[in-house]
Motif scaffolding. Structure first.
Motif, short mmCIF file in Angstrom:
data_model
loop_
_atom_site.label_atom_id
_atom_site.label_comp_id
_atom_site.label_asym_id
_atom_site.label_seq_id
_atom_site.Cartn_x
_atom_site.Cartn_y
_atom_site.Cartn_z
N ILE A 60 64.45 -5.72 48.05
CA ILE A 60 63.61 -4.52 47.97
C ILE A 60 63.82 -3.65 49.20
N VAL A 61 63.85 -4.27 50.38
CA VAL A 61 64.08 -3.51 51.61
C VAL A 61 65.44 -2.80 51.56
N ILE A 62 66.46 -3.53 51.11
CA ILE A 62 67.80 -2.92 50.99
C ILE A 62 67.76 -1.76 50.00
N GLY A 63 67.06 -1.96 48.88
CA GLY A 63 66.95 -0.89 47.88
C GLY A 63 66.23 0.33 48.41
N LEU A 64 65.19 0.12 49.20
CA LEU A 64 64.45 1.24 49.77
C LEU A 64 65.31 2.00 50.77
N VAL A 65 66.09 1.27 51.57
CA VAL A 65 66.99 1.93 52.52
C VAL A 65 68.01 2.78 51.79
N LYS A 66 68.45 2.29 50.63
CA LYS A 66 69.42 3.04 49.82
C LYS A 66 68.76 4.14 48.98
N ARG A 67 67.44 4.29 49.16
CA ARG A 67 66.67 5.36 48.52
C ARG A 67 66.50 5.15 47.02
N LEU A 113 61.62 -0.76 41.91
CA LEU A 113 61.97 -1.97 42.65
C LEU A 113 60.83 -2.98 42.64
N LEU A 114 59.61 -2.50 42.90
CA LEU A 114 58.47 -3.40 42.97
C LEU A 114 58.12 -4.01 41.61
N VAL A 115 58.15 -3.19 40.57
CA VAL A 115 57.81 -3.68 39.23
C VAL A 115 58.84 -4.70 38.74
N GLY A 145 55.59 -5.94 60.52
CA GLY A 145 56.17 -5.96 59.18
C GLY A 145 56.19 -4.58 58.54
N PRO A 146 55.01 -3.96 58.31
CA PRO A 146 55.00 -2.61 57.74
C PRO A 146 55.68 -1.57 58.63
N PHE A 147 55.57 -1.74 59.96
CA PHE A 147 56.16 -0.77 60.89
C PHE A 147 57.68 -0.73 60.74
N LEU A 148 58.32 -1.88 60.83
CA LEU A 148 59.78 -1.93 60.76
C LEU A 148 60.29 -1.51 59.39
N MET A 149 59.57 -1.89 58.34
CA MET A 149 59.97 -1.49 56.99
C MET A 149 59.87 0.03 56.84
N ALA A 150 58.83 0.61 57.42
CA ALA A 150 58.66 2.06 57.34
C ALA A 150 59.71 2.80 58.14
N VAL A 151 60.04 2.29 59.33
CA VAL A 151 61.09 2.92 60.14
C VAL A 151 62.42 2.90 59.39
N GLY A 152 62.72 1.79 58.75
CA GLY A 152 64.00 1.64 58.07
C GLY A 152 64.13 2.39 56.77
N THR A 153 63.00 2.67 56.12
CA THR A 153 63.06 3.29 54.80
C THR A 153 62.51 4.72 54.77
N SER A 167 59.37 5.41 54.57
CA SER A 167 58.09 5.37 53.88
C SER A 167 57.41 4.03 54.16
N GLY A 168 56.14 4.10 54.54
CA GLY A 168 55.42 2.87 54.79
C GLY A 168 54.57 2.43 53.62
N GLU A 169 54.55 3.22 52.55
CA GLU A 169 53.62 2.96 51.46
C GLU A 169 53.85 1.63 50.77
N ALA A 170 55.10 1.31 50.45
CA ALA A 170 55.38 0.06 49.74
C ALA A 170 54.93 -1.15 50.55
N ALA A 171 55.23 -1.13 51.85
CA ALA A 171 54.86 -2.26 52.71
C ALA A 171 53.35 -2.36 52.85
N ILE A 172 52.68 -1.22 53.01
CA ILE A 172 51.22 -1.22 53.17
C ILE A 172 50.55 -1.80 51.93
N TRP A 173 50.94 -1.28 50.76
CA TRP A 173 50.28 -1.72 49.52
C TRP A 173 50.58 -3.18 49.22
N ALA A 174 51.82 -3.60 49.43
CA ALA A 174 52.17 -4.99 49.15
C ALA A 174 51.38 -5.93 50.07
N PHE A 175 51.30 -5.60 51.35
CA PHE A 175 50.59 -6.46 52.30
C PHE A 175 49.10 -6.48 51.99
N ASN A 176 48.52 -5.30 51.75
CA ASN A 176 47.08 -5.24 51.55
C ASN A 176 46.63 -5.80 50.21
#
Length: 427
Positions: A15-22, A28-30, A336-344, A346-355
């Motif tokens: 998922i992280v790789i997919g988000l980086v590739k836009r 991806l999540l579904v 976790g959410p910080f690094l995912m957001a920097v790399g992609t 968008s922080g939304e996917a990481a925030i929602w998945a974690f919360n």
């Protein structure tokens, strides 16, 4: 660990790789959620989560009406009046224009909520003003970009507030009142660190020739000097917030929630702007649909993925790990959410998945869900703002004629310091 847990870990990496590739976030999540549920011989859990997210009576009405109001604000151009009004006192601040622009953009983000929308609206006025004052283009973009985060968390229509408040069994306004000092303090820390770097170290406020060369690009944006502010239109974006604050403080038994406040805000816009009611109605319901497609859609997708993680036993294993180390929970929720957001971008996917997957179990490892939830949200916001791939940063960089990576270099230090402060203070 079971092979299902290894599959879940692999899905997170993909998922992280997919988000980086836009690739499309919801897709991806579904897909990952359905695969994990099927691998755990519980495919119906994915469908149940999908339906639950689509019909959430707490989230759907509030988020959709808030997005509808935001579009009504944009169509009526009330957001432009708000920006022009707050820009007026800035003209003679010199180097202090940099932190002033960040603070005022943050305040505008409370009403506009969208980071990209805030960047476009505030940048159109503030960036030419900053460049005319001799501030280097990358710093002008960073000053505005640094304020496009976290302000939306002070708006009761914010989806993150509604979700975490429900999970913590708090009213939305109660959660916002509790969270506001942390949000404002952390934004002040990030802004102060970045402003100090730009002013003291880089001398970005003394780059008159470079700023003058960039003015041609920036002057395409609306000039604040040519805009006449209507005070009633300027306060219109803040009306729902004022209604909810007044109701929660003075009339707590009135039962005024987000939905009636947003609708009353649209009525106020219609009254003060004399916008064609048909056009305003179309804009409002278009915004409701956009809110469902984008925000609710992301919540649904993250819920399906969280269901997959739970079905594989990954969440239970992670919770057991957190029970043995609160420090791991603290820094995992932050970085976790910080690094995912920097790399992609968008922080939304990481925030929602974690919360959705971890925060509901906060009590089991000695934490409050509201504190852990807010930490994950702020981490995603900081990471997104520090990313050169973020839409808001690309917008302000384009307006100033600057390189997004040069903008990122001015924003990253403050975001990192604020992230560490959040982890130490919140949990």
């Amino acid at each position: 660990m079971t092979w299902q847990i290894w599959l879940a870990i692999a899905s997170i990496i993909l998922i992280v790789i997919g988000l980086v590739k836009r690739y499309e976030t919801r897709m991806l999540l579904v897909v990952a959620g359905f695969v994990l549920c099927a691998a755990s011989e519980a495919p119906m859990k994915a469908f149940d989560s999908f339906i639950k997210g689509m019909t959430n009576v707490t989230l759907v009405p509030a988020i959709c009406t808030a997005m509808g109001f935001a579009v009504a604000v944009q169509v009526s151009k009330c957001d432009q009046h708000l920006v022009a009004a707050v820009a007026a006192p800035m003209k003679k601040l010199g180097g202090f224009l940099i932190p002033a622009a960040t603070i005022l953009t943050f305040l505008i983000n409370i009403a506009v909520m969208s980071a990209a929308g805030t960047a476009a609206t505030a940048g159109a006025t503030f960036i030419p003003l900053l460049l005319r004052a001799g501030i280097r283009p990358a710093a002008a973009a960073a000053a505005v970009g640094g304020g496009t985060m976290a302000g939306l968390l002070l708006n009761p229509g914010c989806a993150h507030d509604i979700y975490v408040a429900e999970m913590a069994k708090m009213g939305v306004m109660d959660f916002i009142i509790w969270a506001a000092p942390y949000i404002v303090g952390l934004v002040f820390i990030s802004g102060a660190v970045n402003a100090a770097i730009m002013i003291v170290k880089n001398k970005d406020h003394l780059a008159h020739e470079e700023a003058a060369a960039a003015m041609g690009q920036a002057e395409k944006a609306q000039s604040d000097e040519a805009f006449k502010v209507n005070p009633l239109k300027a306060i219109a974006p803040l009306v729902p917030l004022c209604i909810l604050l007044a109701a929660s403080i003075w009339f707590p038994k009135a039962g005024v929630g987000v939905v009636p406040a947003m609708i009353m805000g649209v009525v106020f816009i219609a009254a003060v702007t004399l916008t064609n009611p048909s056009e305003l109605s179309k804009a409002f319901f278009k915004g409701c649909g956009t809110g469902y497609a984008q925000v609710i859609g992301l919540i649904v997708a993250a819920g399906v993925f969280a269901a997959g993680l739970q079905a594989t036993g990954t969440v239970a294993a992670f919770i057991d790990l957190l029970k043995g180390s609160n420090e791991f929970a603290r820094w995992g929720a932050a970085f976790g959410p910080f690094l995912m957001a920097v790399g992609t971008g968008s922080g939304e996917a990481a925030i929602w998945a974690f919360n959705q997957a971890v925060t509901p179990e906060a009590a089991s490892f000695g934490m409050d869900p509201e504190s852990l939830g807010l930490l994950a949200i702020m981490a995603g916001q900081f990471g997104r703002t520090a990313s050169p791939l973020a839409g808001a940063i690309i917008i302000v960089a384009g307006m100033a004629g600057a390189d997004p990576f040069a903008v990122m270099k001015r924003l990253f230090p403050g975001m990192l310091v604020a992230l560490v402060a959040a982890a130490l203070v919140l949990v």
